[in-house]
Design a protein around this motif. Structure first.
Motif, PDB file in Angstrom:
ATOM      1  N   GLY A  27     -13.170  19.153  10.693  1.00 26.29           N
ATOM      2  CA  GLY A  27     -11.838  18.985  11.257  1.00 26.29           C
ATOM      3  C   GLY A  27     -11.472  17.536  11.489  1.00 26.29           C
ATOM      4  N   GLY A  28     -12.037  16.618  10.689  1.00 27.13           N
ATOM      5  CA  GLY A  28     -11.811  15.192  10.896  1.00 27.13           C
ATOM      6  C   GLY A  28     -10.668  14.630  10.095  1.00 27.13           C
ATOM      7  N   ALA A  29     -10.619  13.300  10.044  1.00 25.02           N
ATOM      8  CA  ALA A  29      -9.535  12.566   9.380  1.00 25.02           C
ATOM      9  C   ALA A  29     -10.115  11.755   8.223  1.00 25.02           C
ATOM     10  CB  ALA A  29      -8.826  11.657  10.377  1.00 25.02           C
ATOM     11  N   PRO A  30     -10.168  12.331   7.022  1.00 22.54           N
ATOM     12  CA  PRO A  30     -10.674  11.582   5.874  1.00 22.54           C
ATOM     13  C   PRO A  30      -9.619  10.614   5.355  1.00 22.54           C
ATOM     14  CG  PRO A  30      -9.990  13.772   5.189  1.00 22.54           C
ATOM     15  CD  PRO A  30      -9.803  13.713   6.686  1.00 22.54           C
ATOM     16  N   VAL A  31     -10.059   9.450   4.922  1.00 24.42           N
ATOM     17  CA  VAL A  31      -9.166   8.439   4.353  1.00 24.42           C
ATOM     18  C   VAL A  31      -9.696   8.103   2.962  1.00 24.42           C
ATOM     19  CG1 VAL A  31      -8.229   6.113   4.565  1.00 24.42           C
ATOM     20  CG2 VAL A  31      -8.616   7.501   6.623  1.00 24.42           C
ATOM     21  N   ALA A  32      -8.901   8.384   1.930  1.00 24.47           N
ATOM     22  CA  ALA A  32      -9.319   8.140   0.553  1.00 24.47           C
ATOM     23  C   ALA A  32      -8.537   6.973  -0.026  1.00 24.47           C
ATOM     24  CB  ALA A  32      -9.105   9.393  -0.299  1.00 24.47           C
ATOM     25  N   GLU A  54      -3.501  16.182   3.505  1.00 25.26           N
ATOM     26  CA  GLU A  54      -3.025  17.027   4.603  1.00 25.26           C
ATOM     27  C   GLU A  54      -3.665  16.638   5.938  1.00 25.26           C
ATOM     28  OE1 GLU A  54      -1.365  20.869   6.156  1.00 25.26           O
ATOM     29  OE2 GLU A  54      -1.267  20.301   4.067  1.00 25.26           O
ATOM     30  N   ALA A  55      -4.966  16.346   5.895  1.00 28.58           N
ATOM     31  CA  ALA A  55      -5.689  16.087   7.139  1.00 28.58           C
ATOM     32  C   ALA A  55      -5.780  14.606   7.476  1.00 28.58           C
ATOM     33  CB  ALA A  55      -7.103  16.670   7.055  1.00 28.58           C
ATOM     34  N   GLY A  56      -5.714  13.752   6.464  1.00 27.88           N
ATOM     35  CA  GLY A  56      -5.911  12.322   6.690  1.00 27.88           C
ATOM     36  C   GLY A  56      -4.929  11.485   5.904  1.00 27.88           C
ATOM     37  N   LEU A  57      -5.452  10.588   5.081  1.00 31.27           N
ATOM     38  CA  LEU A  57      -4.597   9.653   4.345  1.00 31.27           C
ATOM     39  C   LEU A  57      -5.108   9.451   2.928  1.00 31.27           C
ATOM     40  CD1 LEU A  57      -3.746   6.583   6.635  1.00 31.27           C
ATOM     41  CD2 LEU A  57      -2.116   8.091   5.500  1.00 31.27           C
ATOM     42  N   LEU A  58      -4.161   9.379   1.984  1.00 29.05           N
ATOM     43  CA  LEU A  58      -4.422   8.853   0.656  1.00 29.05           C
ATOM     44  C   LEU A  58      -3.773   7.473   0.594  1.00 29.05           C
ATOM     45  CD1 LEU A  58      -3.513  11.917  -1.593  1.00 29.05           C
ATOM     46  CD2 LEU A  58      -5.788  11.244  -0.819  1.00 29.05           C
ATOM     47  N   ILE A  59      -4.487   6.486   0.068  1.00 23.74           N
ATOM     48  CA  ILE A  59      -3.979   5.114   0.011  1.00 23.74           C
ATOM     49  C   ILE A  59      -4.207   4.568  -1.392  1.00 23.74           C
ATOM     50  CG2 ILE A  59      -4.214   2.763   0.915  1.00 23.74           C
ATOM     51  CD1 ILE A  59      -5.343   3.992   3.488  1.00 23.74           C
ATOM     52  N   SER A  60      -3.198   3.884  -1.935  1.00 27.75           N
ATOM     53  CA  SER A  60      -3.330   3.255  -3.243  1.00 27.75           C
ATOM     54  C   SER A  60      -2.482   1.997  -3.283  1.00 27.75           C
ATOM     55  CB  SER A  60      -2.894   4.208  -4.356  1.00 27.75           C
ATOM     56  OG  SER A  60      -2.901   3.543  -5.610  1.00 27.75           O
ATOM     57  N   LEU A  89       0.846  -1.190   0.000  1.00 26.31           N
ATOM     58  CA  LEU A  89       0.000   0.000   0.000  1.00 26.31           C
ATOM     59  C   LEU A  89       0.881   1.239   0.000  1.00 26.31           C
ATOM     60  CD1 LEU A  89      -2.811  -0.948   2.553  1.00 26.31           C
ATOM     61  CD2 LEU A  89      -2.938  -0.971   0.056  1.00 26.31           C
ATOM     62  N   HIS A  90       0.739   2.036  -1.031  1.00 31.53           N
ATOM     63  CA  HIS A  90       1.427   3.321  -1.099  1.00 31.53           C
ATOM     64  C   HIS A  90       0.529   4.352  -0.421  1.00 31.53           C
ATOM     65  CE1 HIS A  90       4.183   1.675  -4.232  1.00 31.53           C
ATOM     66  NE2 HIS A  90       3.139   0.904  -4.441  1.00 31.53           N
ATOM     67  N   TRP A  91       1.116   5.246   0.356  1.00 25.68           N
ATOM     68  CA  TRP A  91       0.271   6.172   1.092  1.00 25.68           C
ATOM     69  C   TRP A  91       0.927   7.539   1.213  1.00 25.68           C
ATOM     70  CZ3 TRP A  91       1.950   8.189   5.804  1.00 25.68           C
ATOM     71  CH2 TRP A  91       3.015   7.519   6.427  1.00 25.68           C
ATOM     72  N   GLN A  92       0.095   8.495   1.501  1.00 25.81           N
ATOM     73  CA  GLN A  92       0.533   9.882   1.711  1.00 25.81           C
ATOM     74  C   GLN A  92      -0.365  10.506   2.766  1.00 25.81           C
ATOM     75  OE1 GLN A  92       0.293  12.295  -1.826  1.00 25.81           O
ATOM     76  NE2 GLN A  92       0.696  14.207  -0.750  1.00 25.81           N
ATOM     77  N   GLY A  93       0.239  11.212   3.713  1.00 31.94           N
ATOM     78  CA  GLY A  93      -0.570  11.905   4.712  1.00 31.94           C
ATOM     79  C   GLY A  93      -0.185  11.578   6.134  1.00 31.94           C
ATOM     80  N   GLN A  94      -1.179  11.412   6.982  1.00 32.07           N
ATOM     81  CA  GLN A  94      -0.990  11.250   8.415  1.00 32.07           C
ATOM     82  C   GLN A  94      -0.813   9.774   8.775  1.00 32.07           C
ATOM     83  OE1 GLN A  94      -0.750  13.912  10.414  1.00 32.07           O
ATOM     84  NE2 GLN A  94      -1.110  15.291   8.684  1.00 32.07           N
ATOM     85  N   GLY A  95       0.433   9.342   8.881  1.00 31.17           N
ATOM     86  CA  GLY A  95       0.707   7.953   9.210  1.00 31.17           C
ATOM     87  C   GLY A  95       0.193   7.536  10.573  1.00 31.17           C
TER      88      GLY A  95
END
Length: 349
Positions: free
Chosen positions: A135-140, A163-169, A67-73
């Motif tokens: 102000g939550g933590a979205p995960v896409a 910036e606020a949550g996580l992008l996952i691919s 899983l490649h990811w970007q954001g708040q680990g």
């Protein structure tokens, strides 16, 4: 194993052993660990066996290889324990569907739940925006590599989610995007969630795939009832006849699930009244004169390049204020990094 041992055990020639020795000198005695570290240095990457790897991924019929990811680990521990809620639906919802998706994102975020969706048009985008506004933590979970934005006019939204949550691919950089990739991400969304909510979807929607996986895994499945005559809701309404739980109000979901893992220790009152300002930009934070100037520059519609020329500002400096106005419902993002004014002061969908 020493080189002499390799020579005796394999019969390799001296030239091959010289190459092996050079390889060891470069990567050390644990080459797999060295390769994994190099991949992590180039871009955040989660691999099976990592302590943060969600165990539910291994139970999938086709588990991801990485899983490649970007954001708040910091969100990975919650996702590994399936302490999130997935909200899915059609790309072409009714106004009621958009409104409910946005409210779900907001209510879940204020209750401390990471909110998982797919960053697609329609329901996905609405739930991500609602989560950001609270102000939550979205995960896409994306159907494209991280560097690819689809649809293109979601560039600002995708940046805000990162910036606020996580992008996952699960797609490595440079992967050619195929239609099947978008369907495949559905299984990942469900594997990260404790419950799944289908807001609105037609008979052919990929959201039904998510619902099927949720049922197979014994997860709670909620469906927002919709007009029985709407094609965009025929699939989700049918789920209700098959035993899914009707969801009439987002607050009813919290009555079942309780508070999420991100709720501050001070309690639900603080979470509802004081969303974290560091996670969600707000149009009210913009200088009124700058906000008015930006809205005038947009006029009936403008591209990012046009706005940069009209305001004599670099495009990078305009992206966050544009997102602020989009989240506040003043602007609507269009294809090709363009914006137009909203006809109403409410939804920017």
């Amino acid at each position: 194993m020493p080189l002499d041992g390799l020579r005796l055990g394999t019969g390799w020639s001296t030239s091959v052993l010289v190459q092996v020795d050079a390889y060891r000198q470069r990567l050390g005695e644990a080459p797999l660990a060295a390769i994994q570290q190099r991949l992590r240095d180039e871009a955040p990457l989660l691999l099976p066996g990592d302590p943060a790897w969600p165990p539910a991924l291994g139970a999938l019929q086709r588990p991801p290889l990485a899983l490649h990811w970007q954001g708040q680990g910091r969100l990975w521990p919650q996702l590994a324990r399936r302490q999130a809620v997935a909200v899915v639906g059609t790309r072409r919802p009714s106004l009621h569907g958009r409104s409910m998706a946005r409210r779900l994102g907001e209510v879940l975020a204020r209750a401390g739940w990471p909110v998982v969706s797919g960053l697609a048009e329609g329901i996905d985008a609405a739930v991500h925006r609602g989560c950001l506004e609270a102000g939550g933590a979205p995960v896409a979970v994306l159907g494209t590599p991280l560097a690819r934005v689809y649809p293109r006019h979601h560039a600002l939204l995708q940046g805000a989610v990162a910036e606020a949550g996580l992008l996952i691919s699960e797609s490595p950089p440079g992967t050619r995007v195929m239609p099947g990739h978008f369907a495949a991400r559905n299984r990942l969304q469900v594997a990260l969630a404790r419950a799944v909510v289908v807001v609105e979807c037609p008979i052919s929607s990929g959201a039904l795939h998510s619902a099927s996986i949720a049922w197979q895994q014994g997860l709670p499945l909620y469906v927002v009832p919709a007009d029985a005559g709407r094609v965009s809701a025929q699939g989700s309404n049918r789920l209700l006849s098959q035993g899914a739980t009707p969801l009439l109000d987002p607050a009813d979901l919290l009555a079942e699930l309780g508070n999420g893992p991100l709720l501050p220790p001070s309690g639900p009152g603080a979470a509802a009244s004081a969303p974290s300002p560091s996670l969600s930009p707000s149009a009210s934070a913009l200088d009124p004169d700058r906000r008015a100037a930006l809205l005038r520059a947009v006029g009936a519609g403008a591209s990012l390049e046009q706005l940069s020329l009209r305001l004599d500002q670099p495009p990078a400096e305009l992206m966050l204020p544009l997102l602020d106005l989009e989240l506040a419902g003043h602007l609507r993002a269009e294809a090709g990094l363009c914006w137009s004014p909203c006809s109403r002061g409410g939804s920017s969908e």
